[in-house]
Design a protein around this motif. Structure first.
Motif, PDB file in Angstrom:
ATOM      1  N   TRP A 161       0.847  -1.197   0.000  1.00 23.96           N
ATOM      2  CA  TRP A 161       0.000   0.000   0.000  1.00 23.96           C
ATOM      3  C   TRP A 161       0.885   1.249   0.000  1.00 23.96           C
ATOM      4  O   TRP A 161       1.854   1.324   0.761  1.00 23.96           O
ATOM      5  CB  TRP A 161      -0.907   0.010   1.226  1.00 23.96           C
ATOM      6  CG  TRP A 161      -2.198   0.736   0.973  1.00 23.96           C
ATOM      7  CD1 TRP A 161      -2.371   2.090   0.878  1.00 23.96           C
ATOM      8  CD2 TRP A 161      -3.499   0.144   0.765  1.00 23.96           C
ATOM      9  NE1 TRP A 161      -3.697   2.384   0.621  1.00 23.96           N
ATOM     10  CE2 TRP A 161      -4.408   1.217   0.549  1.00 23.96           C
ATOM     11  CE3 TRP A 161      -3.978  -1.154   0.746  1.00 23.96           C
ATOM     12  CZ2 TRP A 161      -5.766   1.002   0.321  1.00 23.96           C
ATOM     13  CZ3 TRP A 161      -5.322  -1.371   0.523  1.00 23.96           C
ATOM     14  CH2 TRP A 161      -6.203  -0.293   0.307  1.00 23.96           C
ATOM     15  N   HIS A 193      -6.393  -1.968   5.867  1.00 20.15           N
ATOM     16  CA  HIS A 193      -5.838  -2.923   4.921  1.00 20.15           C
ATOM     17  C   HIS A 193      -5.930  -4.348   5.474  1.00 20.15           C
ATOM     18  O   HIS A 193      -6.286  -5.284   4.742  1.00 20.15           O
ATOM     19  CB  HIS A 193      -4.383  -2.570   4.635  1.00 20.15           C
ATOM     20  CG  HIS A 193      -4.161  -1.121   4.356  1.00 20.15           C
ATOM     21  ND1 HIS A 193      -2.980  -0.459   4.657  1.00 20.15           N
ATOM     22  CD2 HIS A 193      -4.991  -0.170   3.829  1.00 20.15           C
ATOM     23  CE1 HIS A 193      -3.084   0.811   4.316  1.00 20.15           C
ATOM     24  NE2 HIS A 193      -4.298   1.007   3.807  1.00 20.15           N
ATOM     25  N   TYR A 317      -2.326   0.853  -4.471  1.00 21.42           N
ATOM     26  CA  TYR A 317      -1.846  -0.400  -3.914  1.00 21.42           C
ATOM     27  C   TYR A 317      -1.689  -1.432  -5.011  1.00 21.42           C
ATOM     28  O   TYR A 317      -2.233  -1.300  -6.109  1.00 21.42           O
ATOM     29  CB  TYR A 317      -2.779  -0.930  -2.816  1.00 21.42           C
ATOM     30  CG  TYR A 317      -4.159  -1.338  -3.272  1.00 21.42           C
ATOM     31  CD1 TYR A 317      -4.393  -2.569  -3.885  1.00 21.42           C
ATOM     32  CD2 TYR A 317      -5.259  -0.506  -3.063  1.00 21.42           C
ATOM     33  CE1 TYR A 317      -5.665  -2.953  -4.295  1.00 21.42           C
ATOM     34  CE2 TYR A 317      -6.535  -0.880  -3.465  1.00 21.42           C
ATOM     35  CZ  TYR A 317      -6.724  -2.105  -4.080  1.00 21.42           C
ATOM     36  OH  TYR A 317      -7.983  -2.482  -4.489  1.00 21.42           O
TER      37      TYR A 317
END
Length: 430
Positions: A161, A193, A317
């Motif tokens: 990310w 995440h 990402y």
């Protein structure tokens, strides 16, 4: 559907934009805001300036929570203040058998995870954690592909990310820069995440090993134009020598890029009492990391390689999920600051034996990749009856992401792997 009464604990920018505005607009026939709670009277004043129809609403200090519940008799408590304030309000609301909506992260420590889980066990109320990333169209499509068995049993995940030099730096301007307030970014940000992966693969994290560092920000940041504390972007005498500031501005024009985390009023010295959201990113009070690399082990055999970096040229990402029958991968460029044109969202599916298939995802308008509007519908209208899988997160999911974030940070400190079960055992004895 009957109108429900809401009180809001933490009258933050997120509370104003994410909850109050749509409650007064889109969901006004379903929602009635009956009280506000915050430690800073300036936040009430700011809220009433933004939403004059709320002027005169009862306001309360943090020590008046029980009084607020007695006097306003709400159905639901929305918790949207600084992260370290969440646990107290969530636990108290559950003790009153009320529904609770909490911004992520649910809490900032393992101890508070245990407090919330215990409170949920004994409550007639229910906690919802507002993980809006789950609702983005590309993320729900990934969930569906895994559920359909397209890649078989998940064996490993790679997730990298990236946050750009505006969004990433913003965490070091605000209260998030203090670990005591945010738990560090392995909790405040990475819970987003980690929760996504936990939800996608339907496995629980059991162990983490990680490295972390402060590479860009703080007084030793290589781009620090002057080693002195107490500066603010709005009045900084060396800001034209600051690469982070000048990336978006010129000598004749100062630009505040679009960001859903703060508004112009927050950068004004008088906006709130003793707080500004434009503190210097090179200040010595910063005690969190801006770079992590971690390996996470799951209960059904999967492993995840995870990294996050808070100072990169662009935002987005790269993801790959591998299984016994194939692989799915995607990359997403998230920020219109660095990618002003709409980028097509696709997922590549590679069966273990066979040809590649590219899946095109229809984008949706709204914050966080189009996730915010659908999350709000589930929160204020109830879960979508057409959806075939669970998406709204509760206390268990909120705790799993926080505990993994804490395990990452504790592994960084100890240079040893940290088991979630051991972490919970230590916290329960604390």
């Amino acid at each position: 559907m009957a109108t429900k009464k809401y009180v809001i604990c933490g009258v933050s920018t997120r509370a104003n934009g994410m909850f109050i505005k749509p409650m007064l607009d889109t969901f006004r026939s379903h929602c009635e805001i009956v009280g506000l709670l915050d430690a800073d009277p300036g936040r009430f004043a700011n809220c009433f300036r933004k939403f004059p129809t709320l002027s005169g609403l009862p306001v309360y200090r943090p020590d008046q929570f029980d009084q607020m519940i007695r006097e306003t008799n709400p159905d639901t408590v929305i918790v949207a203040g600084a992260d370290h304030t969440h646990a107290e309000y969530i636990v108290k609301a559950l003790e009153h058998d009320l529904e609770v909506i909490s911004e992520k992260p649910m809490v900032t420590t393992g101890i508070d995870c245990l407090r919330v889980i215990e409170a949920q066990k004994h409550s007639k109320g229910k906690l919802h954690v507002a993980f809006n990333y789950r609702y983005a169209p590309i993320h729900t499509r990934i969930k569906e592909l895994v559920r359909e068995g397209r890649i078989g049993r998940v064996t490993s995940v790679d997730l990298n990310w990236y946050l750009d030099t505006y969004h990433g730096a913003s965490y070091f301007k605000r209260w998030n820069r203090k670990r005591s307030h945010s738990g560090g970014l392995s909790i405040h940000k990475s819970t987003h995440h980690i929760d996504l992966v936990n939800w996608w693969i339907d496995q629980k994290p059991v162990e983490a090993f990680a490295y972390g560092a402060l590479n860009y920000f703080g007084p030793d940041g290589e781009m620090n134009p002057s080693k002195e504390d107490g500066r603010y972007c709005g009045a900084c005498h060396v800001k034209q020598q600051c690469s982070y500031f000048m990336r978006w501005s010129t000598r004749s024009k100062e630009v505040v890029p679009e960001d859903d985390h703060l508004t112009g009023i927050e950068t004004k010295p008088s906006a709130y009492t003793g707080y500004r959201a434009d503190a210097c990113i090179f200040d010595s009070e910063i005690d969190i990391e801006d770079t992590y690399a971690a390996v996470i082990k799951y209960d059904k055999g999967a492993f995840m390689n995870y990294s996050v970096n808070f100072s990169l040229p662009y935002e987005g990402y790269r993801l790959a999920i591998n299984g016994t029958k194939g692989r799915i991968e995607t990359k997403e460029m998230l920020s219109k600051r660095t990618f002003p044109q709409e980028v097509e969202q696709t997922i590549d599916y590679f069966p273990l034996f066979g040809g590649k298939e590219t899946i095109h995802v229809v984008p949706r308008q709204g914050g966080h990749g189009g996730g915010d509007p659908l999350l709000l519908e589930d929160l204020f209208l109830g879960p979508d009856p057409v959806r075939s899988y669970e998406i709204l997160a509760g206390a268990e999911a909120g705790a799993a992401s926080v505990l993994t974030g804490e395990a990452i940070w504790k592994s960084v400190q100890s240079n040893q792997p940290v088991r979630i079960a051991d972490l919970l055992a230590v916290e329960s004895r604390a």
